[in-house]
Each structure stands twice: as C-alpha cells, then as structure tokens.
Scaffold this motif. Sequence first.
Motif, PDB file in Angstrom:
ATOM      1  N   UNK A 182     -57.754   2.928  -1.047  1.00 44.26           N
ATOM      2  CA  UNK A 182     -56.535   3.502  -1.629  1.00 44.26           C
ATOM      3  C   UNK A 182     -55.591   3.914  -0.508  1.00 44.26           C
ATOM      4  N   UNK A 183     -54.306   3.633  -0.664  1.00 44.23           N
ATOM      5  CA  UNK A 183     -53.312   4.057   0.317  1.00 44.23           C
ATOM      6  C   UNK A 183     -53.142   5.570   0.282  1.00 44.23           C
ATOM      7  N   UNK A 184     -52.869   6.151   1.443  1.00 41.86           N
ATOM      8  CA  UNK A 184     -52.739   7.603   1.534  1.00 41.86           C
ATOM      9  C   UNK A 184     -51.525   8.141   0.786  1.00 41.86           C
ATOM     10  N   UNK A 185     -50.548   7.291   0.496  1.00 41.27           N
ATOM     11  CA  UNK A 185     -49.375   7.755  -0.248  1.00 41.27           C
ATOM     12  C   UNK A 185     -49.490   7.476  -1.745  1.00 41.27           C
ATOM     13  N   UNK A 186     -50.683   7.151  -2.209  1.00 41.40           N
ATOM     14  CA  UNK A 186     -50.883   6.839  -3.621  1.00 41.40           C
ATOM     15  C   UNK A 186     -50.702   8.087  -4.486  1.00 41.40           C
ATOM     16  N   UNK A 187     -50.017   7.968  -5.627  1.00 40.77           N
ATOM     17  CA  UNK A 187     -49.883   9.115  -6.545  1.00 40.77           C
ATOM     18  C   UNK A 187     -51.200   9.494  -7.207  1.00 40.77           C
ATOM     19  N   UNK A 201     -60.272  13.333   1.986  1.00 42.60           N
ATOM     20  CA  UNK A 201     -59.237  12.340   1.690  1.00 42.60           C
ATOM     21  C   UNK A 201     -59.440  11.090   2.538  1.00 42.60           C
ATOM     22  N   UNK A 202     -59.686  11.283   3.816  1.00 47.72           N
ATOM     23  CA  UNK A 202     -59.890  10.148   4.714  1.00 47.72           C
ATOM     24  C   UNK A 202     -61.122   9.353   4.310  1.00 47.72           C
ATOM     25  N   UNK A 203     -62.200  10.053   3.994  1.00 49.34           N
ATOM     26  CA  UNK A 203     -63.456   9.383   3.665  1.00 49.34           C
ATOM     27  C   UNK A 203     -63.366   8.629   2.340  1.00 49.34           C
ATOM     28  N   UNK A 204     -62.807   9.265   1.323  1.00 53.63           N
ATOM     29  CA  UNK A 204     -62.773   8.652  -0.001  1.00 53.63           C
ATOM     30  C   UNK A 204     -61.740   7.534  -0.098  1.00 53.63           C
ATOM     31  N   UNK A 205     -60.581   7.721   0.529  1.00 52.74           N
ATOM     32  CA  UNK A 205     -59.574   6.660   0.460  1.00 52.74           C
ATOM     33  C   UNK A 205     -60.039   5.417   1.215  1.00 52.74           C
ATOM     34  N   UNK A 206     -60.732   5.618   2.336  1.00 55.06           N
ATOM     35  CA  UNK A 206     -61.264   4.471   3.069  1.00 55.06           C
ATOM     36  C   UNK A 206     -62.314   3.740   2.242  1.00 55.06           C
ATOM     37  N   UNK A 207     -63.181   4.508   1.579  1.00 57.49           N
ATOM     38  CA  UNK A 207     -64.238   3.893   0.772  1.00 57.49           C
ATOM     39  C   UNK A 207     -63.680   3.204  -0.469  1.00 57.49           C
ATOM     40  N   UNK A 208     -62.561   3.728  -0.998  1.00 58.74           N
ATOM     41  CA  UNK A 208     -61.986   3.183  -2.228  1.00 58.74           C
ATOM     42  C   UNK A 208     -60.913   2.133  -1.969  1.00 58.74           C
TER      43      UNK A 208
END
Length: 350
Positions: free
Chosen positions: A133-138, A124-131
């Motif tokens: 995307x906020x961590x609270x995204x649905x 989650x940390x790796x992909x959201x940082x690369x994309x």
Amino acid sequence: MNYHYISHVLYQFIYSEPIYRELGGTFLVWRPAVRWKVYRDFRFHTKVGGRWLSLPRVRLVDRLNLPRLSGVLIANSLYELGGHRQDGLRTVLMYHGTSDKIPRASQEVVNQFDYYLLAGPKNEKRLTAAAGIDLDSPRLVRVGNWMFDRVVNGEYDLDRLRARFGLTDVSRPTILYAPTWAYGGGTLLQNFDHFVQTIPREYNLIIRPHYAERHLAPRLARRIPRKYRKHVMFANSGKPMHHHYIDNLVIADLLISDTSSMLYEYLITRRPIIISATDSDEVTTSDEGMSVPHVVDHYTGKEDILRLIRRNLVEQPYRNDLERLLQSCFYFNDGHSTSRCLDFLKHVPV
C-alpha cells in the motif's frame, strides 16, 4: 452502526477492548475454545446506552465464509477472511502490538482490509510494505497507540496493581521479564533458571510468558528457589484482561525482553529496557531510527545480569534515546488515541 470484532486468540482481542468498551458489538471467533474465554474475560467490559452489559455477544463463525454482516468488522490479527466483501460492511485492521517481527501473512491477506488504524510510523512502515500500500493511501488512518491512553492519562492505581500481581516488598525495584514465543525466537526457557536464581537477590521479578507459552508457567514455577519465591511472580497471560500487559508495564521499573512487542509498548513508560539476545529469521531490526535493539544494552548470557540491571536503573544511559524512539515509533502519545479511533469508527462510510 453495528460493530464486530474478529481475531485468532483471546489476547489479541484486548486491542479492541477500548473500542468495545464504548461501542459494544459482537465478537466473532472461529475456534470454540476462544468463544468461552471471551465470555469469561469480557464480562462487564462495555457500556451501551449508559449501562454496563454483563455477558458479551460472541458468535462462532467460519472465517473463510463469513455470514451476512453490516457495519464495521474490526480485526486484530492477520488471518485470511472470506466473504467479507459485502455491501454495507467495512473492514478495519487494528493490529495487535508493534514489533520487529516480519508478518507471516501473504501480501493478499495483509491487503484485504478497507482501512488500517495505525499506532505509529513503525507499524505503518511494516504493514504498508507487507500489503503493498502506498503511504499516501486514504486507507491509512493515523490515530496513535490507543493502548497507551491509560498510561498517559494516569488511569491506574499502583497499589491495587501491585497487590494483584503479588508484589509485597515495594521497597525493591521490580523487573519485568516478558519474552516472546517461538515466532521471533523467544528466550523464556533459555534464561529462566538463571534469572530466577539471580535477579531476586536484589529485585522483584515478574515473569510474563507469551500467551502461546502460558502452559509452561506451572512447571517452571516449581523451579524457583524456595528462598526467592516471595520475590518472583508469574503474570497470568492466559487471562489477559485480569493480568493486563499494560498493568505489568506500569508497575515495572525495568523491562527485559527479546523480540516481543513489549519492547515498543514499554517505551511509553520512559523507563530502561534490556534486550535478551536471540536469533530468529522472522525478525528484522534494520530500520535504523525505529529500532530498540539498536539503542539499548543486550544480555547474551555472558554478562552479569545484576550489574546490567543496576547500571540501567541508576545511570539510565539511554533515557534520551528511548524518548526519541517513542516519538519516532508512535504518533501523538497524548492520551487521545482511543478518541481518534472512536471518531473514525463512528463515521466510517459504509
């Protein structure tokens, strides 16, 4: 609901296999060679309407200009797709593996999916940082590592698996050496000769080259000393369904790897890990609290590898640290992650 699976190479598709087994669907490939490998490896791997289908449905496509599709498109790799923004179609990333590698894809490519099924906080940390995307995204769906379910639920036969991989002396502990490839600084050629001349003195050794280096196995096999050949086996990573990496994990008493995702997948066995030290600018191990290399012993080529293995098998000095890493890197670990994936995919709004 229609289900489609798209990926770059054969071994990445195995991360869709638990879903395909239950939901069926069509594989989309953009390389003819992959098409025939999917036919070969995914026969008899889905049950639809209560019966097992023999040959999978495989379709050759242009990934940058996808045909008209409906339902759910499941991707196992980060490659640019074109034409996937269609009415009645949702895209889902079920990424292959968890590791410390930095994604090679651009932010636009990583961010191209509607939803992300996440194995754990590390991915989650790796992909959201690369994309971006906020961590609270649905768009983020936390399901746990669906590849762990067979291990957690004990759905394997150790005797059959040992026989499949050629393990005849079960009185010896088994060491799995599973290096990555050039992407991540793979150590196969660096360590091979020393490992096959040393480790088989006391242990069985299974060598699992990365899929991208599977072609090296026949040449390397000729360099195994004759007196040790009955204790050294190659896993055929070119046939990932028959020689499944999960099967390698459950029969191994200790793992040696470098920056491969096997470092993290092996955590579910709760057995010792040794890092084969390497240097790569495509890897980051800065995430304290979710990093295997920060915890376990490293082999740099200077240490006595037999002594290092012996210490980890007997003393298991990092048992508690590895358990903490398992819980930190992956959600749930309860044997029900595939069910969570299926529940989401069956009801995803299209």
